[in-house]
Scaffold this motif. Structure first.
Motif, short mmCIF file in Angstrom:
data_model
loop_
_atom_site.label_atom_id
_atom_site.label_comp_id
_atom_site.label_asym_id
_atom_site.label_seq_id
_atom_site.Cartn_x
_atom_site.Cartn_y
_atom_site.Cartn_z
N ARG A 14 6.96 -20.46 -4.83
CA ARG A 14 6.80 -20.62 -3.39
C ARG A 14 7.01 -20.46 -1.99
O ARG A 14 8.41 -20.57 -2.13
N LYS A 15 6.68 -19.48 -1.48
CA LYS A 15 7.56 -19.05 -0.03
C LYS A 15 6.50 -20.22 0.65
O LYS A 15 5.19 -20.23 1.40
N ILE A 16 7.38 -20.35 2.36
CA ILE A 16 6.94 -20.86 3.32
C ILE A 16 6.13 -20.15 4.09
O ILE A 16 3.99 -20.25 4.56
N ARG A 17 5.87 -19.07 3.89
CA ARG A 17 5.18 -17.95 4.69
C ARG A 17 3.99 -18.02 3.56
O ARG A 17 4.27 -17.81 2.00
N SER A 18 2.67 -18.08 3.50
CA SER A 18 1.71 -18.39 3.03
C SER A 18 0.38 -17.30 3.67
O SER A 18 0.00 -17.46 4.62
N ASP A 19 -0.23 -16.65 2.50
CA ASP A 19 -1.26 -15.69 3.12
C ASP A 19 -2.44 -15.73 1.51
O ASP A 19 -1.60 -16.72 1.00
N PRO A 58 11.05 -21.09 -4.62
CA PRO A 58 10.55 -19.83 -5.17
C PRO A 58 11.84 -19.82 -6.01
O PRO A 58 13.41 -20.66 -5.50
N PHE A 59 11.78 -18.60 -6.61
CA PHE A 59 13.01 -18.54 -7.61
C PHE A 59 13.43 -16.97 -7.49
O PHE A 59 12.79 -15.94 -8.00
N VAL A 60 14.01 -16.73 -6.84
CA VAL A 60 14.12 -14.49 -6.70
C VAL A 60 14.97 -14.01 -8.32
O VAL A 60 16.05 -14.98 -8.67
N GLU A 61 14.25 -13.27 -8.21
CA GLU A 61 15.33 -12.10 -9.20
C GLU A 61 15.55 -11.54 -9.72
O GLU A 61 14.86 -10.12 -9.29
N THR A 62 17.02 -11.03 -8.44
CA THR A 62 17.48 -9.88 -8.97
C THR A 62 17.98 -9.50 -9.70
O THR A 62 18.30 -10.34 -11.05
N ASP A 63 18.55 -8.22 -10.15
CA ASP A 63 19.03 -7.54 -11.79
C ASP A 63 20.38 -8.24 -12.22
O ASP A 63 20.67 -8.88 -13.21
N ALA A 64 20.69 -8.81 -10.75
CA ALA A 64 21.74 -9.95 -11.44
C ALA A 64 22.06 -10.98 -12.08
O ALA A 64 22.90 -11.48 -12.29
N VAL A 65 20.57 -11.72 -11.13
CA VAL A 65 20.75 -13.33 -11.27
C VAL A 65 19.55 -13.27 -13.02
O VAL A 65 19.70 -13.73 -13.55
#
Ligand code: ATP
Length: 345
Positions: A14-19, A58-65
């Motif tokens: 979930r993002k706070i910004r929602s559309d 929210p869970f952000v996945e970059t390559d490092a994560v």
């Protein structure tokens, strides 16, 4: 974690910004989670907590994560309990929950603190049920018997080992080490002893899918709550450090509705403070500061572009965010922190 390993990104949750599309996406995801949960219960699993639902943030996945998360899930596949060690607020809990969710098994969550003892882990007697039997088998003679039936209530560890859940035990080194004796036989012999319980089911056979991820702060790991070596030896220890700058920006961005330039300034300031200050400045501090700056309307100087905040306000906001870390210290220390923040800002 290197910057260049953060190009590919994926934001879940979930993002706070929602559309509108976001809302529809979430609805579809909830529906999927509901179906997955139903399927799991039909397969005989108990949906203690839906792995999809243990990740409301929210869970952000970059390559490092993803790479650290894959190490965790890899060790879990190798049937090794995992100990995540790292500084406060660097993202250990988020990683643990994401790895747990990835397994698709029920998740049991536990928070360590001084009050956690063996009973808090395995279960306890929750009082007794008391009732009387009144026999009047011969006219004029009555025999009254008081019967007390003990009621046992299982606590998280018992539930997790029985159901084959993934136990996420946050800040486990805050609990009294003696509470963890029961974990030794869980990892060693595949049996959980419930010391307070009487009868044949005093011990539980550990379900083959049971796994554990514990987290601890690197300071406390070596501090007063030192856990016994015999237990720590059973874990593999995955060290987690602060994420690289790009990942931190992605994370902050996923939590607040601010422009990219604003987020960049906040993350840069956070990372400078992390270098300059003695107090721990984690990713959580960056997120909290960003949430503050998103609502304080006087955050910008007149006509300032995105990414430019009023210096005094930036100082105030980071001061408020970091002040709890020196709570109880004298006015001189508070003033010293403010001066240091103002200089770094
Ligand atoms: N990959 C990520 N995606 C989105 N948010 C994240 C990610 N990693 C960390 N965060 C956020 O950063 C903050 C700190 O993360 P988290 O609570 O996991 O840190 P921690 O190391 O477990 O902290 P503590 O030592 O205080 O328990 C939280 O608000 C969390 O939501």
């Amino acid at each position: 974690m290197a910057d260049d390993s953060s190009r590919k990104r994926k934001v879940r949750g979930r993002k706070i910004r929602s559309d509108r599309s976001g809302k529809e996406g979430r609805r579809a995801k909830k529906e999927l989670a509901r179906k997955a949960s139903k399927a799991r219960s039909q397969n005989g699993d108990s949906p203690l907590s839906d792995p999809e639902e243990v990740e409301p943030e929210p869970f952000v996945e970059t390559d490092a994560v993803t790479s650290v998360r894959n190490r965790i899930t890899g060790w879990l596949r190798a049937d090794q309990p995992v100990h995540l060690i790292g500084p406060t607020g660097c993202g250990k809990t988020a990683l643990a929950l994401s790895a747990a969710a990835e397994r698709g098994r029920p998740v049991v969550w536990l928070n360590g603190d001084e009050a956690v003892d063996t009973a808090a882990l395995v279960g306890d007697h929750a009082g007794g049920e008391r009732y009387k039997e009144d026999d009047r088998f011969v006219s004029g003679v009555s025999k009254q018997t008081e019967i007390v039936r003990e009621r046992w209530v299982d606590n998280p560890l018992s539930v997790a080992v029985r159901e084959g859940a993934t136990l996420v035990y946050n800040e486990f080194s805050r609990s009294d080490p003696s509470a963890h004796n029961v974990l030794l036989s869980v990892f060693e012999e595949g049996v959980l002893e419930r010391p307070g319980k009487r009868g044949e089911d005093r011990s539980i056979d550990v379900h083959p899918e049971f796994r554990a991820i514990v987290t601890s702060n690197d300071v406390e790991y070596a501090g007063v709550h030192e856990q016994q070596d015999a237990l720590l030896d059973r874990f593999v220890g995955v060290h987690v450090d602060y994420h690289d700058e790009t990942t931190e920006r992605e994370i902050v961005d996923s939590h607040v509705d601010l422009s990219e330039a604003d987020v960049e300034t906040i993350v840069k300031t956070t990372r400078t403070l992390r270098e300059d200050l003695e107090v721990v400045v984690g990713t959580r501090a960056a997120i909290t500061a960003a949430k503050g700056l998103a609502v304080f309307e006087d955050a910008r100087q007149n006509g300032a572009a995105d990414g430019e905040f009023d210096d005094d306000l930036l100082t105030d906001v980071f001061m408020d965010v970091l002040a709890p870390k020196i709570a109880g210290e004298g006015p001189d220390d508070i003033e010293a922190l403010r001066t240091q923040i103002a200089e770094s800002v």
